[in-house]
Design a protein around this motif. Sequence first.
Motif, PDB file in Angstrom:
ATOM      1  N   GLU A 233     -29.596  62.089 -66.267  1.00  0.00           N
ATOM      2  CA  GLU A 233     -28.402  62.011 -65.523  1.00  0.00           C
ATOM      3  C   GLU A 233     -28.203  61.431 -64.265  1.00  0.00           C
ATOM      4  O   GLU A 233     -27.044  60.820 -64.011  1.00  0.00           O
ATOM      5  CB  GLU A 233     -27.905  63.633 -65.220  1.00  0.00           C
ATOM      6  N   GLN A 234     -29.185  61.494 -63.520  1.00  0.00           N
ATOM      7  CA  GLN A 234     -29.283  60.548 -62.301  1.00  0.00           C
ATOM      8  C   GLN A 234     -29.374  59.046 -62.769  1.00  0.00           C
ATOM      9  O   GLN A 234     -28.609  58.218 -62.105  1.00  0.00           O
ATOM     10  CB  GLN A 234     -30.462  60.940 -61.556  1.00  0.00           C
ATOM     11  N   GLY A 235     -29.789  58.843 -63.829  1.00  0.00           N
ATOM     12  CA  GLY A 235     -30.154  57.271 -64.136  1.00  0.00           C
ATOM     13  C   GLY A 235     -28.702  56.700 -64.560  1.00  0.00           C
ATOM     14  O   GLY A 235     -27.947  55.681 -64.143  1.00  0.00           O
ATOM     15  N   ILE A 236     -27.962  57.754 -65.124  1.00  0.00           N
ATOM     16  CA  ILE A 236     -26.535  57.411 -65.695  1.00  0.00           C
ATOM     17  C   ILE A 236     -25.564  57.244 -64.341  1.00  0.00           C
ATOM     18  O   ILE A 236     -25.075  56.197 -64.480  1.00  0.00           O
ATOM     19  CB  ILE A 236     -26.054  58.419 -66.674  1.00  0.00           C
ATOM     20  N   LEU A 237     -25.658  58.124 -63.517  1.00  0.00           N
ATOM     21  CA  LEU A 237     -25.002  58.273 -62.321  1.00  0.00           C
ATOM     22  C   LEU A 237     -25.260  56.673 -61.475  1.00  0.00           C
ATOM     23  O   LEU A 237     -24.442  56.179 -61.085  1.00  0.00           O
ATOM     24  CB  LEU A 237     -25.311  59.241 -61.662  1.00  0.00           C
ATOM     25  N   ASP A 238     -26.526  56.497 -61.359  1.00  0.00           N
ATOM     26  CA  ASP A 238     -26.971  55.416 -60.667  1.00  0.00           C
ATOM     27  C   ASP A 238     -26.466  53.984 -61.156  1.00  0.00           C
ATOM     28  O   ASP A 238     -26.436  52.961 -60.628  1.00  0.00           O
ATOM     29  CB  ASP A 238     -28.489  55.171 -60.629  1.00  0.00           C
ATOM     30  N   ARG A 239     -26.049  53.940 -62.627  1.00  0.00           N
ATOM     31  CA  ARG A 239     -25.730  52.847 -63.292  1.00  0.00           C
ATOM     32  C   ARG A 239     -24.304  52.736 -62.930  1.00  0.00           C
ATOM     33  O   ARG A 239     -23.607  51.558 -62.851  1.00  0.00           O
ATOM     34  CB  ARG A 239     -26.114  52.761 -64.520  1.00  0.00           C
ATOM     35  N   LEU A 240     -23.529  54.162 -63.152  1.00  0.00           N
ATOM     36  CA  LEU A 240     -22.032  54.138 -63.164  1.00  0.00           C
ATOM     37  C   LEU A 240     -21.465  53.639 -61.705  1.00  0.00           C
ATOM     38  O   LEU A 240     -20.517  52.998 -61.719  1.00  0.00           O
ATOM     39  CB  LEU A 240     -21.772  55.578 -63.466  1.00  0.00           C
ATOM     40  N   ILE A 241     -21.933  54.458 -60.765  1.00  0.00           N
ATOM     41  CA  ILE A 241     -21.362  54.329 -59.248  1.00  0.00           C
ATOM     42  C   ILE A 241     -21.166  52.996 -58.977  1.00  0.00           C
ATOM     43  O   ILE A 241     -20.400  52.610 -58.709  1.00  0.00           O
ATOM     44  CB  ILE A 241     -22.233  55.122 -58.431  1.00  0.00           C
ATOM     45  N   PRO A 242     -22.397  52.006 -59.017  1.00  0.00           N
ATOM     46  CA  PRO A 242     -22.186  50.543 -58.596  1.00  0.00           C
ATOM     47  C   PRO A 242     -21.018  49.709 -59.500  1.00  0.00           C
ATOM     48  O   PRO A 242     -20.291  48.925 -58.902  1.00  0.00           O
ATOM     49  CB  PRO A 242     -23.469  49.914 -58.903  1.00  0.00           C
ATOM     50  N   LEU A 243     -20.758  50.258 -60.938  1.00  0.00           N
ATOM     51  CA  LEU A 243     -19.911  49.668 -61.633  1.00  0.00           C
ATOM     52  C   LEU A 243     -18.492  50.204 -61.104  1.00  0.00           C
ATOM     53  O   LEU A 243     -17.501  49.344 -61.261  1.00  0.00           O
ATOM     54  CB  LEU A 243     -20.076  50.129 -62.916  1.00  0.00           C
ATOM     55  N   ILE A 244     -18.196  51.343 -60.703  1.00  0.00           N
ATOM     56  CA  ILE A 244     -16.843  51.849 -60.201  1.00  0.00           C
ATOM     57  C   ILE A 244     -16.619  51.199 -58.852  1.00  0.00           C
ATOM     58  O   ILE A 244     -15.662  50.824 -58.651  1.00  0.00           O
ATOM     59  CB  ILE A 244     -17.132  53.432 -60.081  1.00  0.00           C
ATOM     60  N   ASN A 245     -17.705  51.011 -58.154  1.00  0.00           N
ATOM     61  CA  ASN A 245     -17.423  50.228 -56.619  1.00  0.00           C
ATOM     62  C   ASN A 245     -17.038  48.895 -56.861  1.00  0.00           C
ATOM     63  O   ASN A 245     -16.187  48.469 -56.286  1.00  0.00           O
ATOM     64  CB  ASN A 245     -18.885  50.450 -56.243  1.00  0.00           C
ATOM     65  N   CYS A 246     -17.615  48.459 -58.220  1.00  0.00           N
ATOM     66  CA  CYS A 246     -17.207  47.031 -58.373  1.00  0.00           C
ATOM     67  C   CYS A 246     -15.512  47.120 -58.566  1.00  0.00           C
ATOM     68  O   CYS A 246     -14.815  46.077 -58.329  1.00  0.00           O
ATOM     69  CB  CYS A 246     -17.987  46.544 -59.339  1.00  0.00           C
ATOM     70  N   PHE A 247     -15.357  48.084 -59.440  1.00  0.00           N
ATOM     71  CA  PHE A 247     -13.777  48.143 -59.913  1.00  0.00           C
ATOM     72  C   PHE A 247     -12.817  48.359 -58.458  1.00  0.00           C
ATOM     73  O   PHE A 247     -12.013  47.642 -58.271  1.00  0.00           O
ATOM     74  CB  PHE A 247     -13.431  49.154 -60.511  1.00  0.00           C
ATOM     75  N   ILE A 248     -13.383  49.087 -57.529  1.00  0.00           N
ATOM     76  CA  ILE A 248     -12.894  49.375 -56.271  1.00  0.00           C
ATOM     77  C   ILE A 248     -12.698  48.009 -55.447  1.00  0.00           C
ATOM     78  O   ILE A 248     -11.635  47.531 -55.035  1.00  0.00           O
ATOM     79  CB  ILE A 248     -13.485  50.454 -55.526  1.00  0.00           C
ATOM     80  N   THR A 249     -13.908  47.022 -55.432  1.00  0.00           N
ATOM     81  CA  THR A 249     -13.810  45.776 -54.543  1.00  0.00           C
ATOM     82  C   THR A 249     -12.934  45.055 -55.180  1.00  0.00           C
ATOM     83  O   THR A 249     -12.092  44.296 -54.616  1.00  0.00           O
ATOM     84  CB  THR A 249     -15.300  45.506 -54.855  1.00  0.00           C
ATOM     85  N   LYS A 250     -12.983  45.008 -56.689  1.00  0.00           N
ATOM     86  CA  LYS A 250     -11.784  44.032 -57.495  1.00  0.00           C
ATOM     87  C   LYS A 250     -10.274  44.537 -57.053  1.00  0.00           C
ATOM     88  O   LYS A 250      -9.717  43.546 -56.732  1.00  0.00           O
ATOM     89  CB  LYS A 250     -12.142  43.916 -58.889  1.00  0.00           C
ATOM     90  N   GLU A 251     -10.100  45.626 -57.188  1.00  0.00           N
ATOM     91  CA  GLU A 251      -8.753  46.291 -56.955  1.00  0.00           C
ATOM     92  C   GLU A 251      -8.437  45.738 -55.337  1.00  0.00           C
ATOM     93  O   GLU A 251      -7.259  45.231 -55.095  1.00  0.00           O
ATOM     94  CB  GLU A 251      -8.626  47.536 -57.265  1.00  0.00           C
ATOM     95  N   ARG A 252      -9.290  46.009 -54.406  1.00  0.00           N
ATOM     96  CA  ARG A 252      -9.073  45.876 -53.184  1.00  0.00           C
ATOM     97  C   ARG A 252      -8.746  44.403 -52.896  1.00  0.00           C
ATOM     98  O   ARG A 252      -7.808  43.824 -52.231  1.00  0.00           O
ATOM     99  CB  ARG A 252     -10.211  46.196 -52.219  1.00  0.00           C
ATOM    100  N   SER A 253      -9.656  43.365 -53.666  1.00  0.00           N
ATOM    101  CA  SER A 253      -9.373  41.933 -53.529  1.00  0.00           C
ATOM    102  C   SER A 253      -8.149  41.422 -54.086  1.00  0.00           C
ATOM    103  O   SER A 253      -7.243  40.599 -53.432  1.00  0.00           O
ATOM    104  CB  SER A 253     -10.768  41.396 -53.925  1.00  0.00           C
ATOM    105  N   ALA A 254      -7.863  42.168 -55.192  1.00  0.00           N
ATOM    106  CA  ALA A 254      -6.366  41.728 -55.994  1.00  0.00           C
ATOM    107  C   ALA A 254      -5.375  42.410 -55.150  1.00  0.00           C
ATOM    108  O   ALA A 254      -4.242  41.591 -55.131  1.00  0.00           O
ATOM    109  CB  ALA A 254      -6.428  42.485 -57.291  1.00  0.00           C
ATOM    110  N   ARG A 255      -5.532  43.491 -54.275  1.00  0.00           N
ATOM    111  CA  ARG A 255      -4.356  43.770 -53.445  1.00  0.00           C
ATOM    112  C   ARG A 255      -4.269  42.693 -52.330  1.00  0.00           C
ATOM    113  O   ARG A 255      -3.063  42.469 -52.043  1.00  0.00           O
ATOM    114  CB  ARG A 255      -4.778  45.038 -52.601  1.00  0.00           C
ATOM    115  N   GLU A 256      -5.338  42.259 -51.759  1.00  0.00           N
ATOM    116  CA  GLU A 256      -5.160  41.351 -50.577  1.00  0.00           C
ATOM    117  C   GLU A 256      -4.608  40.124 -51.197  1.00  0.00           C
ATOM    118  O   GLU A 256      -3.726  39.369 -50.496  1.00  0.00           O
ATOM    119  CB  GLU A 256      -6.788  41.062 -50.063  1.00  0.00           C
TER     120      GLU A 256
END
Lengths: 352, 352
Positions: A233-256
């Motif tokens: 479970e932790q392994g899944i989470l450790d892979r998933l969280i950075p990917l979601i962070n990546c969505f967040i970063t891309k969304e913020r940059s698109a907003r800018e």
Amino acid sequence: MSDVIDKMTSKMADWLSGEGRDSDIVISSRARLARNLLNFPFVDRSTEDQQKTILSAVLSAAENTEFLKNALYFDISSVNELNRQFLVERRLISTDFAEGENPRGLLVTADEQIGVMINEEDHLRIQVIHSGFSLEKAWYDVRQLDQELSSYLDYAFSERFGYLTACPTNVGTGVRFSVFVHLPALTFTKEIEGVFSEMIPAGIAVRGFYGEGSQIIGNFFQISNQYTLGWTEQGILDRLIPLINCFITKERSAREHVRNDQRVTIEDKVFRAQGILTKAKVLSFIEFLDLLSALRFGIDLDMLPKIDGRIFNELMVLTQPAHIQKTEGKVLNELERDILRATLVRGKLNLN
Amino acid sequence: MSDVIDKMTSKMADWLSGEGRDSDIVISSRARLARNLLNFPFVDRSTEDQQKTILSAVLSAAENTEFLKNALYFDISSVNELNRQFLVERRLISTDFAEGENPRGLLVTADEQIGVMINEEDHLRIQVIHSGFSLEKAWYDVRQLDQELSSYLDYAFSERFGYLTACPTNVGTGVRFSVFVHLPALTFTKEIEGVFSEMIPAGIAVRGFYGEGSQIIGNFFQISNQYTLGWTEQGILDRLIPLINCFITKERSAREHVRNDQRVTIEDKVFRAQGILTKAKVLSFIEFLDLLSALRFGIDLDMLPKIDGRIFNELMVLTQPAHIQKTEGKVLNELERDILRATLVRGKLNLN
């Protein structure tokens, strides 16, 4: 039971608070576990009597847990159609579960952050939802509850495969993490499809407003892990969280990007949405979500004054068809609902 | 000449006053005559020199008339593209006339109610426009002017056919009567197509916003007589007026019907239009006319407070692309125009 649901209508789940990390983009985070009891066939192969036995075993176990000892219980078979739809809109049960015929039930805490569907696709579907980007917290809670329950229940578990589940996509950890996100800028710039296709090979699934198989509306998406087998479970989470962070970063940059380069087009979209929400007399749920998305986008870009995130999140729940009908206290046709929705929205957003 | 056009930008034609009979439905009424000079070939068969001779003959004649002695004159060949487009939007010249290459000119009175195109399809196209449903007044004026001109000009006239014109559809009287109407209720109830198809065998032509071959926008239509031969002018008018009255009656009855039976749907349309007009930052001309039509409809149905009809009529003119550019004093791209249009509309409608 109907009384309890009536009371739920006027009170909102805590995970709609609009608080937590990155809550302008990640509305909520969910962890859910699929579990089955040893010595019982999966739900689709078990008899009604077996399912009743499973139900009482889970209910007895739940009574002994810290998390669920004060939970509400709904025997879904005796909940009427409108109330079942209400629970779907509350994201406490799935559409399949609402429409099922077998003995089945829902346990849910008063704050609606913890729920257990009994005899859905698996014997237990345990979910925890929190506001904002808080998968670790959801995971922590669901694991605690799972551990508590496992003291009273014998789970079907294989040393080789892990937890056994009705559908192979859940075998292993039986865990699904998901976040409910608002990505208006990536949608506006049309980058979203590219971002999604990049993410799919990384084991990410993207779904619509009501999860699996549902329509994408209002630029809201559910993003979750696709695989449950071969990882902890932790392994899944450790892979998933950075990917979601990546969505967040891309969304913020698109907003800018759109704030600087397409200001007038976005302003036009945002202010029109405000104008329509202020004036419309008839609003479908889908149109409302589109307009709400634009309004929220405008606030995120500082084009409009801040509105409490809780108001937005709660409105997404309250404006759903069964909620409109529960609030009004009767079954209504589509036009009647659309008229009441328009009135409700004007009042809640204080647009006049 | 450009100076004169610049001055016209800030002053509006009298026929936009919003006054006169049934002016909530019939915005304006027009009578136009096609005339050709004896001993000259039609425009498409005449030489440049012949056309110049025609031009000066008409200008000399015009100077002697009461109606045109103080008229403005535009030598269209020396008017730049933007200004020609401006005159089209003013409804003083046709698109073909604007795009022509031959020697041609426009005479127009300061109130813009009387105009003569020289060397358009015919040697003379004489038009009179008045506000409201006032075809008789327009006919009276155009006939007076025609009689004055005929004292100084020899018209091509055949005892058998009447006035000879370049296109057979104008032969005979050479007269075309037309009204510019707003029919939102008939359009909303979809009765309009039935009404139009009923009218066509009766010799009625229905055209779009800019007349022949143009698009229908904002529920605005031009209705005119199709035939000019075999009837006296008065005979044509006596047939046409009852038919237009019939449109008016049907539109009023459709308004009554929707006010009673579809109130919420209409209110939704009307108030949304108000919301968008109040908030939009970018407005195309076509969208603007659609929204203006809805707003006007709402006022006609007493859903919104009255706005002076002149403001509506003038806005329809002022928001056209060349007008936006003339007002701003420079050539603009589409987005720039759409932004200025949105600002102009908010100001003029006092929506804030």
